[in-house]
Scaffold this motif. Structure first.
Motif, PDB file in Angstrom:
ATOM      1  N   LEU A  99       0.831  -1.206   0.000  1.00 53.47           N
ATOM      2  CA  LEU A  99       0.000   0.000   0.000  1.00 53.47           C
ATOM      3  C   LEU A  99       0.862   1.250   0.000  1.00 53.47           C
ATOM      4  CD1 LEU A  99      -2.780   1.346   0.223  1.00 53.47           C
ATOM      5  CD2 LEU A  99      -2.627   1.068   2.705  1.00 53.47           C
ATOM      6  N   TRP A 100       1.910   1.249   0.799  1.00 53.38           N
ATOM      7  CA  TRP A 100       2.857   2.371   0.809  1.00 53.38           C
ATOM      8  C   TRP A 100       3.446   2.595  -0.584  1.00 53.38           C
ATOM      9  CZ3 TRP A 100       8.471   1.347   0.930  1.00 53.38           C
ATOM     10  CH2 TRP A 100       9.236   2.521   0.979  1.00 53.38           C
ATOM     11  N   ALA A 101       3.797   1.521  -1.273  1.00 58.38           N
ATOM     12  CA  ALA A 101       4.356   1.639  -2.614  1.00 58.38           C
ATOM     13  C   ALA A 101       3.337   2.201  -3.594  1.00 58.38           C
ATOM     14  CB  ALA A 101       4.854   0.273  -3.090  1.00 58.38           C
ATOM     15  N   ALA A 108       9.959  -5.893   7.080  1.00 60.86           N
ATOM     16  CA  ALA A 108       9.451  -6.734   5.992  1.00 60.86           C
ATOM     17  C   ALA A 108       8.475  -5.951   5.116  1.00 60.86           C
ATOM     18  CB  ALA A 108       8.775  -7.975   6.569  1.00 60.86           C
ATOM     19  N   ALA A 109       7.653  -5.096   5.741  1.00 62.77           N
ATOM     20  CA  ALA A 109       6.733  -4.264   4.972  1.00 62.77           C
ATOM     21  C   ALA A 109       7.493  -3.319   4.049  1.00 62.77           C
ATOM     22  CB  ALA A 109       5.837  -3.474   5.923  1.00 62.77           C
ATOM     23  N   ALA A 110       8.589  -2.734   4.573  1.00 63.38           N
ATOM     24  CA  ALA A 110       9.392  -1.830   3.745  1.00 63.38           C
ATOM     25  C   ALA A 110      10.004  -2.569   2.565  1.00 63.38           C
ATOM     26  CB  ALA A 110      10.485  -1.183   4.591  1.00 63.38           C
ATOM     27  N   VAL A 111      10.488  -3.781   2.805  1.00 66.37           N
ATOM     28  CA  VAL A 111      11.074  -4.569   1.720  1.00 66.37           C
ATOM     29  C   VAL A 111      10.013  -4.901   0.677  1.00 66.37           C
ATOM     30  CG1 VAL A 111      12.125  -6.795   1.152  1.00 66.37           C
ATOM     31  CG2 VAL A 111      12.910  -5.517   3.157  1.00 66.37           C
ATOM     32  N   ALA A 112       8.805  -5.265   1.121  1.00 67.93           N
ATOM     33  CA  ALA A 112       7.728  -5.566   0.178  1.00 67.93           C
ATOM     34  C   ALA A 112       7.384  -4.341  -0.660  1.00 67.93           C
ATOM     35  CB  ALA A 112       6.494  -6.053   0.938  1.00 67.93           C
ATOM     36  N   GLY A 113       7.335  -3.173  -0.014  1.00 64.99           N
ATOM     37  CA  GLY A 113       7.045  -1.953  -0.754  1.00 64.99           C
ATOM     38  C   GLY A 113       8.113  -1.626  -1.780  1.00 64.99           C
ATOM     39  N   LEU A 114       9.371  -1.775  -1.406  1.00 59.79           N
ATOM     40  CA  LEU A 114      10.465  -1.512  -2.348  1.00 59.79           C
ATOM     41  C   LEU A 114      10.417  -2.477  -3.524  1.00 59.79           C
ATOM     42  CD1 LEU A 114      13.364  -0.852   0.198  1.00 59.79           C
ATOM     43  CD2 LEU A 114      12.226   0.838  -1.274  1.00 59.79           C
ATOM     44  N   ALA A 115      10.002  -3.704  -3.271  1.00 61.26           N
ATOM     45  CA  ALA A 115       9.889  -4.681  -4.361  1.00 61.26           C
ATOM     46  C   ALA A 115       8.807  -4.257  -5.351  1.00 61.26           C
ATOM     47  CB  ALA A 115       9.580  -6.067  -3.787  1.00 61.26           C
ATOM     48  N   VAL A 116       7.676  -3.772  -4.840  1.00 60.52           N
ATOM     49  CA  VAL A 116       6.607  -3.303  -5.730  1.00 60.52           C
ATOM     50  C   VAL A 116       7.096  -2.122  -6.564  1.00 60.52           C
ATOM     51  CG1 VAL A 116       4.315  -2.243  -5.797  1.00 60.52           C
ATOM     52  CG2 VAL A 116       4.763  -4.151  -4.238  1.00 60.52           C
ATOM     53  N   LEU A 117       7.812  -1.201  -5.934  1.00 57.07           N
ATOM     54  CA  LEU A 117       8.343  -0.052  -6.676  1.00 57.07           C
ATOM     55  C   LEU A 117       9.306  -0.498  -7.763  1.00 57.07           C
ATOM     56  CD1 LEU A 117       9.046   2.392  -3.689  1.00 57.07           C
ATOM     57  CD2 LEU A 117       7.153   2.500  -5.321  1.00 57.07           C
ATOM     58  N   TRP A 118      10.138  -1.478  -7.467  1.00 51.72           N
ATOM     59  CA  TRP A 118      11.126  -1.943  -8.429  1.00 51.72           C
ATOM     60  C   TRP A 118      10.475  -2.702  -9.580  1.00 51.72           C
ATOM     61  CZ3 TRP A 118      13.293  -7.074  -9.300  1.00 51.72           C
ATOM     62  CH2 TRP A 118      14.415  -7.046 -10.139  1.00 51.72           C
ATOM     63  N   LEU A 119       9.374  -3.406  -9.314  1.00 52.32           N
ATOM     64  CA  LEU A 119       8.728  -4.232 -10.331  1.00 52.32           C
ATOM     65  C   LEU A 119       7.717  -3.464 -11.186  1.00 52.32           C
ATOM     66  CD1 LEU A 119       8.075  -7.458  -8.209  1.00 52.32           C
ATOM     67  CD2 LEU A 119       9.730  -7.202 -10.074  1.00 52.32           C
ATOM     68  N   TRP A 120       7.347  -2.254 -10.784  1.00 49.09           N
ATOM     69  CA  TRP A 120       6.327  -1.519 -11.547  1.00 49.09           C
ATOM     70  C   TRP A 120       6.806  -1.317 -12.986  1.00 49.09           C
ATOM     71  CZ3 TRP A 120       1.448  -0.896 -11.426  1.00 49.09           C
ATOM     72  CH2 TRP A 120       0.830   0.119 -12.172  1.00 49.09           C
ATOM     73  N   PRO A 121       6.032  -1.760 -13.982  1.00 48.85           N
ATOM     74  CA  PRO A 121       6.554  -1.819 -15.358  1.00 48.85           C
ATOM     75  C   PRO A 121       6.452  -0.522 -16.162  1.00 48.85           C
ATOM     76  CG  PRO A 121       4.371  -2.817 -15.253  1.00 48.85           C
ATOM     77  CD  PRO A 121       4.721  -2.435 -13.842  1.00 48.85           C
ATOM     78  N   TYR A 122       5.702   0.472 -15.704  1.00 46.70           N
ATOM     79  CA  TYR A 122       5.413   1.621 -16.554  1.00 46.70           C
ATOM     80  C   TYR A 122       6.480   2.713 -16.499  1.00 46.70           C
ATOM     81  CZ  TYR A 122       0.857  -0.278 -17.675  1.00 46.70           C
ATOM     82  OH  TYR A 122      -0.149  -1.081 -18.148  1.00 46.70           O
TER      83      TYR A 122
END
Length: 499
Positions: free
Chosen positions: A194-196, A232-246
């Motif tokens: 959600l943060w991401a 762990a939440a911060a790591v999950a958020g950073l992963a979403v930011l890194w994977l965003w394709p646009y």
């Protein structure tokens, strides 16, 4: 973080006195959504949804005919584009629907977050009034800032959706540490995601959300198990930011230099724009005395630190973190009016707050002009109203989706909303490598001394089919034909290729 303070007995008149004005302001904003006044950045958001409606997978640049990524392609605009594509509704209808969702998310988010701070029934309504009205004596409009006038003009922007998510994020973070680490890892990973999403939808609001989240976690004095889950939440958020394709989110850290001049005005006229918030700053003092790790105090300190550092260092884009100082102060003012120790003290706070809110309401009274005709408004209120932009719907009978239009900066901020491209973007574009070259081409085309042959070459290079310009006399160079006339003396020319 301590549990919300227990509610004391409230006078019967206080709850409706807080709720009724809040409801009226929300009704006003709903009516504003119906009209959807155009000012500021609405064009870029409409253009973004228009590109996604035509191609969800590869929309290209939202403003110019180029295949580049864009930070405007966020989870929220992707959803709106999918709705527009599936429903066939016009972009502006979809933006209205999105505005309704964002406004609902914001109101419920404020209610949930304030409930983590106070059990008083009047607290959420008072908090909403302070967020909308407790600003200054000079109207101020900027995306990510929640003043009534600002929100009326930005309600369809992704920043409002992102702020709504931010309030919900803070509410969840405030409650999660209280279970002593029993909240599951999956829930914490969801909070990180959600943060991401907030960061992807509106990067500046994402900074505010991050500061608020940090303040909430610090105030909670988390146990070791909660600290691990927060990481762990911060790591999950950073992963979403890194994977965003646009677009590459992390590449935006290099975009600051191009944004400083645009944001420098944020540091001008601070007393007039935010003077009433000083009442909230004063309300933070007793909260600090009661608890040195009060979440609102920490939130305010972090926001003030980042904003002040931006002003002192010349990084004026950091001024977009100002809401991280304003929001906690505004909420503190609302809470102190119902939580201050003795009844006489609460009454004094309530009177001060009522006076400040009245001043704020009068300052932003021009918002009524976006709902009723200006001629109906009393003279002093009408004088505060600033008419929105007229738009460029008048070119749509001729200009088709994907056509390239030669236009100056101001029309270039609106024309792409109708599906056309412009030669140069109307807004800074960090991901467009030839942005400066395009801007120079537009300046050269409209310069008085440019030879006709050079103008024709510019039109050929960028495959321009139309020219929009205004002036005391129509353009007379060969290869242009007058097609339509718009408001303010504007003229639409077709590029014929003759001459």
């Amino acid at each position: 973080m301590a549990a919300p303070r227990a509610a004391t007995a409230l006078p019967r008149w206080l709850l409706p006195l807080a709720v009724l004005p809040a409801v009226l302001l929300l009704v006003l904003l709903l009516l504003v959504v119906v009209r959807l006044p155009w000012a500021g950045d609405l064009g870029i958001h409409a253009a973004t949804v228009e590109r996604l409606r035509h191609s969800l997978g590869d929309p290209g640049n939202p403003l110019v005919d180029a295949d580049t990524p864009s930070p405007y392609y966020s989870p929220w605009t992707l959803l709106l584009g999918a709705v527009a594509r599936a429903s066939g509704l016009s972009v502006f209808v979809v933006l209205r629907l999105g505005a309704l969702v964002a406004l609902g998310l914001l109101v419920t988010g404020v209610w949930r977050y304030v409930r983590t701070l106070s059990a008083h029934r009047a607290a959420p309504a008072l908090a909403l009034l302070c967020l909308l009205l407790l600003w200054g004596t000079v109207p101020f409009t900027w995306s990510g800032f929640l003043g009534l006038h600002s929100l009326a003009l930005t309600v369809a922007y992704p920043s409002v959706f992102a702020l709504g998510l931010a309030f919900h994020l803070w509410a969840w973070l405030a409650r999660a540490p209280r279970d002593g680490g029993r909240t599951g890892w999956g829930t914490w990973a969801g909070l990180g995601a959600l943060w991401a999403v907030v960061l992807l939808c509106h990067q500046f609001t994402g900074v505010v959300a991050s500061l608020g989240a940090l303040a909430t976690v610090l105030a909670a004095r988390p146990a070791r198990a909660v600290t691990a889950r927060t990481a762990a939440a911060a790591v999950a958020g950073l992963a979403v930011l890194w994977l965003w394709p646009y677009y590459d989110f992390f590449a935006l850290f290099g975009a600051g230099d191009g944004l400083e001049a645009v944001h420098r005005p944020l540091y001008a006229g601070l007393p007039g724009r935010f003077g009433l918030v000083l009442l909230g700053v004063a309300a933070l003092a007793p909260r600090l005395r009661r608890d040195r790790r009060d979440p609102l105090v920490l939130f305010f300190a972090l926001g003030l630190l980042v904003s002040a550092a931006g002003g002192l260092s010349g990084h004026y884009s950091w001024g977009r973190a100002l809401p991280a100082a304003l929001i906690p102060a505004q909420l503190a003012a609302a809470l102190e009016a119902v939580e201050a120790g003795r009844r006489a003290v609460r009454a004094a706070w309530a009177c001060l707050l009522a006076g400040a809110l009245a001043v704020g309401a009068w300052t932003q009274a021009g918002t009524l002009g976006y709902v009723v005709d200006r001629g109906v408004l009393p003279g002093p209120v009408a004088a505060k109203y600033r008419p929105p932009w007229a738009g460029y719907h008048w070119i749509t009978p001729w200009v088709r989706y994907g056509d390239v239009v030669m236009a100056r900066t101001f029309p270039s901020r609106q024309i792409p909303a109708y599906g056309a491209y412009t030669v140069a973007p109307g807004y800074p574009d960090f991901f467009l490598p030839d942005e400066e070259r395009r801007a120079a081409a537009v300046r050269r085309y409209f310069a008085a001394g440019t030879p006709p042959d050079e103008r024709r070459e510019i039109l050929r290079e960028y495959r321009v089919r139309w020219v929009v310009d205004r002036g005391p006399a129509p353009r007379t160079e060969p290869g242009l034909r007058v097609v339509a006339r718009g408001p303010g003396g504007q003229v639409l020319y077709a590029v014929t290729g003759a001459g």
